[in-house]
Design an enzyme around this catalytic site. Sequence first.
Site, PDB file in Angstrom:
ATOM      1  N   ASN A   1       0.865  -1.170   0.000  1.00  0.00           N
ATOM      2  CA  ASN A   1       0.000   0.000   0.000  1.00  0.00           C
ATOM      3  C   ASN A   1       0.905   1.224   0.000  1.00  0.00           C
ATOM      4  O   ASN A   1       1.484   1.578   1.028  1.00  0.00           O
ATOM      5  CB  ASN A   1      -0.896  -0.026   1.250  1.00  0.00           C
ATOM      6  CG  ASN A   1      -1.899   1.112   1.247  1.00  0.00           C
ATOM      7  OD1 ASN A   1      -1.852   2.001   0.390  1.00  0.00           O
ATOM      8  ND2 ASN A   1      -2.799   1.099   2.213  1.00  0.00           N
TER       9      ASN A   1
ATOM     10  N   ARG B   1      -2.329  -2.145  -3.644  1.00  0.00           N
ATOM     11  CA  ARG B   1      -3.632  -1.546  -3.383  1.00  0.00           C
ATOM     12  C   ARG B   1      -3.743  -0.276  -4.225  1.00  0.00           C
ATOM     13  O   ARG B   1      -2.809   0.538  -4.254  1.00  0.00           O
ATOM     14  CB  ARG B   1      -3.725  -1.174  -1.912  1.00  0.00           C
ATOM     15  CG  ARG B   1      -5.029  -0.509  -1.587  1.00  0.00           C
ATOM     16  CD  ARG B   1      -4.896   0.502  -0.498  1.00  0.00           C
ATOM     17  NE  ARG B   1      -6.177   1.156  -0.279  1.00  0.00           N
ATOM     18  CZ  ARG B   1      -6.320   2.268   0.410  1.00  0.00           C
ATOM     19  NH1 ARG B   1      -5.268   2.843   0.952  1.00  0.00           N
ATOM     20  NH2 ARG B   1      -7.498   2.815   0.562  1.00  0.00           N
TER      21      ARG B   1
ATOM     22  N   HIS C   1     -13.336   1.178   0.084  1.00  0.00           N
ATOM     23  CA  HIS C   1     -13.242   0.039   1.019  1.00  0.00           C
ATOM     24  C   HIS C   1     -13.732  -1.260   0.379  1.00  0.00           C
ATOM     25  O   HIS C   1     -14.116  -2.196   1.087  1.00  0.00           O
ATOM     26  CB  HIS C   1     -14.082   0.250   2.301  1.00  0.00           C
ATOM     27  CG  HIS C   1     -13.609   1.343   3.191  1.00  0.00           C
ATOM     28  ND1 HIS C   1     -14.471   2.178   3.859  1.00  0.00           N
ATOM     29  CD2 HIS C   1     -12.374   1.729   3.555  1.00  0.00           C
ATOM     30  CE1 HIS C   1     -13.785   3.035   4.587  1.00  0.00           C
ATOM     31  NE2 HIS C   1     -12.494   2.791   4.417  1.00  0.00           N
TER      32      HIS C   1
ATOM     33  N   LEU D   1     -16.313   0.066   9.974  1.00  0.00           N
ATOM     34  CA  LEU D   1     -16.281   1.254  10.834  1.00  0.00           C
ATOM     35  C   LEU D   1     -14.868   1.438  11.374  1.00  0.00           C
ATOM     36  O   LEU D   1     -14.480   0.812  12.364  1.00  0.00           O
ATOM     37  CB  LEU D   1     -17.282   1.094  11.995  1.00  0.00           C
ATOM     38  CG  LEU D   1     -18.708   0.666  11.624  1.00  0.00           C
ATOM     39  CD1 LEU D   1     -19.565   0.503  12.872  1.00  0.00           C
ATOM     40  CD2 LEU D   1     -19.352   1.661  10.661  1.00  0.00           C
TER      41      LEU D   1
ATOM     42  N   ARG E   1     -14.227  12.952   8.954  1.00  0.00           N
ATOM     43  CA  ARG E   1     -15.072  13.314   7.808  1.00  0.00           C
ATOM     44  C   ARG E   1     -16.526  13.429   8.254  1.00  0.00           C
ATOM     45  O   ARG E   1     -16.992  12.649   9.090  1.00  0.00           O
ATOM     46  CB  ARG E   1     -14.997  12.264   6.701  1.00  0.00           C
ATOM     47  CG  ARG E   1     -13.640  12.146   6.052  1.00  0.00           C
ATOM     48  CD  ARG E   1     -13.738  11.253   4.808  1.00  0.00           C
ATOM     49  NE  ARG E   1     -12.424  10.865   4.352  1.00  0.00           N
ATOM     50  CZ  ARG E   1     -11.978   9.601   4.309  1.00  0.00           C
ATOM     51  NH1 ARG E   1     -12.751   8.601   4.695  1.00  0.00           N
ATOM     52  NH2 ARG E   1     -10.768   9.354   3.877  1.00  0.00           N
TER      53      ARG E   1
ATOM     54  N   ARG F   1     -12.090   5.825  20.641  1.00  0.00           N
ATOM     55  CA  ARG F   1     -11.826   5.421  22.035  1.00  0.00           C
ATOM     56  C   ARG F   1     -11.887   6.620  22.968  1.00  0.00           C
ATOM     57  O   ARG F   1     -12.448   6.544  24.063  1.00  0.00           O
ATOM     58  CB  ARG F   1     -10.452   4.762  22.149  1.00  0.00           C
ATOM     59  CG  ARG F   1     -10.462   3.323  21.722  1.00  0.00           C
ATOM     60  CD  ARG F   1      -9.092   2.802  21.545  1.00  0.00           C
ATOM     61  NE  ARG F   1      -8.447   3.459  20.397  1.00  0.00           N
ATOM     62  CZ  ARG F   1      -7.376   2.984  19.778  1.00  0.00           C
ATOM     63  NH1 ARG F   1      -6.795   1.902  20.209  1.00  0.00           N
ATOM     64  NH2 ARG F   1      -6.869   3.624  18.745  1.00  0.00           N
TER      65      ARG F   1
ATOM     66  N   GLY G   1     -11.469  -0.965  12.751  1.00  0.00           N
ATOM     67  CA  GLY G   1     -11.103  -0.598  14.134  1.00  0.00           C
ATOM     68  C   GLY G   1     -12.264  -0.537  15.107  1.00  0.00           C
ATOM     69  O   GLY G   1     -12.264  -1.215  16.139  1.00  0.00           O
TER      70      GLY G   1
ATOM     71  N   GLY H   1     -15.594  -1.309  14.427  1.00  0.00           N
ATOM     72  CA  GLY H   1     -16.489  -2.455  14.251  1.00  0.00           C
ATOM     73  C   GLY H   1     -15.964  -3.715  14.915  1.00  0.00           C
ATOM     74  O   GLY H   1     -16.725  -4.503  15.490  1.00  0.00           O
TER      75      GLY H   1
ATOM     76  N   GLU I   1      -7.544  -6.627   4.335  1.00  0.00           N
ATOM     77  CA  GLU I   1      -7.393  -6.161   2.949  1.00  0.00           C
ATOM     78  C   GLU I   1      -6.078  -6.645   2.347  1.00  0.00           C
ATOM     79  O   GLU I   1      -6.010  -6.967   1.168  1.00  0.00           O
ATOM     80  CB  GLU I   1      -7.468  -4.628   2.908  1.00  0.00           C
ATOM     81  CG  GLU I   1      -8.876  -4.122   3.171  1.00  0.00           C
ATOM     82  CD  GLU I   1      -8.927  -2.704   3.707  1.00  0.00           C
ATOM     83  OE1 GLU I   1      -8.548  -2.507   4.890  1.00  0.00           O
ATOM     84  OE2 GLU I   1      -9.331  -1.797   2.967  1.00  0.00           O
TER      85      GLU I   1
END
Length: 393
Positions: free
Chosen positions: A7, A88, A177, A204, A236, A280, A326, A328, A379
Amino acid sequence: MKIMSINAGSSSLKFSLFNMDNEEVIASGLFERIGIDQSKYKIKYGDEQISQEIDLPDHAVAVSILLDKLIDLGIIKSLEEIEGIGHRVVSGADVYGQSVPITDKVINDLIAFKDFAPLHNPAHVLGIEAFKKVLPKIPMVAVFDTAFHQTMDEISYLYPVPYRWYKEYKVRKYGFHGTSHRYIALTLANELNRQDLKIISCHLGNGGSITAIKDGKCIDTSMGFTPLSGIMMGTRSGDVDPSIIPFIMEKEGKNASEVIDDLNKKSGFLGLSEYSSDSRDIEDGALEGKANCILAEEKFVRTVVNYIASYYVLLGGCDVLAFTAGIGENSINTRMKIVEKLACLGFQLDVEANNVRGQLQKISSKDSSSMIYVVPTNEELMIARDTLEIINR
Ligand code: ADP
């Protein structure tokens, strides 16, 4: 057989080297601040990790150092052991509906699609060129974030704007994604031994998107022309009324790209909480009773639930609601809040089973109308699998 998944960003290069016999990671790492001062890298292999500050003037130097280190550290004996490299790529526009071998035409297309991913596609080309220079004979494959979403029909991918914008400028929903959502769909089909699943896949993370999947194909997804739309994210905004843009331009004397920058980098959790972009911190803040953190958390949950509900209707029901990335995979609390709000559709958690982080697990109760799963995404592995499959053709 060893396959490397890459990536490349404009100043970074992430890699994972897989042994595809067992799909295990042999080594992984990150080269950072390429082309800027204080560049450095770190490589993890087995239980070991090394890191070093070192001059990295460009991507080709980073690739040379990476390959030298893989040999020096005894991770591989010779470069011939690496049989393929998967890259990627964020945007394949509406041209690439699946992964492809990298040719000069593919590279030229990636450059041509730079309007659709101005920060990413040119950086991927840097990564591809760097590997071509150092390892000219090894086959390479491009794996597109947008590819999985190419099965959307035009009702999903068109915006209700002048049709000419689509015809002349390709203004449409592309989605992102896709590699993650495809991995989730494949993992669930495998786990449940069923291909005919209606899945609502919730990726998520710091960036987030939700995808409606039927029989392994994307029907609709929450991100759009760019990754700015859809659910609320770390920084975002997700969906907002576009009239806000000229309004803020006038109020704050900004140009359009500055306001878009605010929507990309200063909104979401960060914007609403005025505290942090990290879920978090928001969760902790909410537990301490910080009003803006409670508000940000509630808003996030609501935007997620709204998409899940609309995809439930679009799919005509749901066999599996899946949580990944992260938040989810790790936020027990966020999953609970989301599923609680879906009770009217019959979704029900098994509270004990939901007490899980980062592992494939069914978390719905026996009485739930749909199954609910935590599915850790991968991924990098998906990129390596596609690469292996293509070079074996
Ligand atoms: P991206 O790949 O989009 O940068 P990630 O998928 O790594 O993002 O997700 C980052 C998000 O996941 C952050 O908001 C972070 O707070 C959240 N996250 C990571 N680990 C945990 C955890 N253990 N508990 C709750 N949230 C977590």
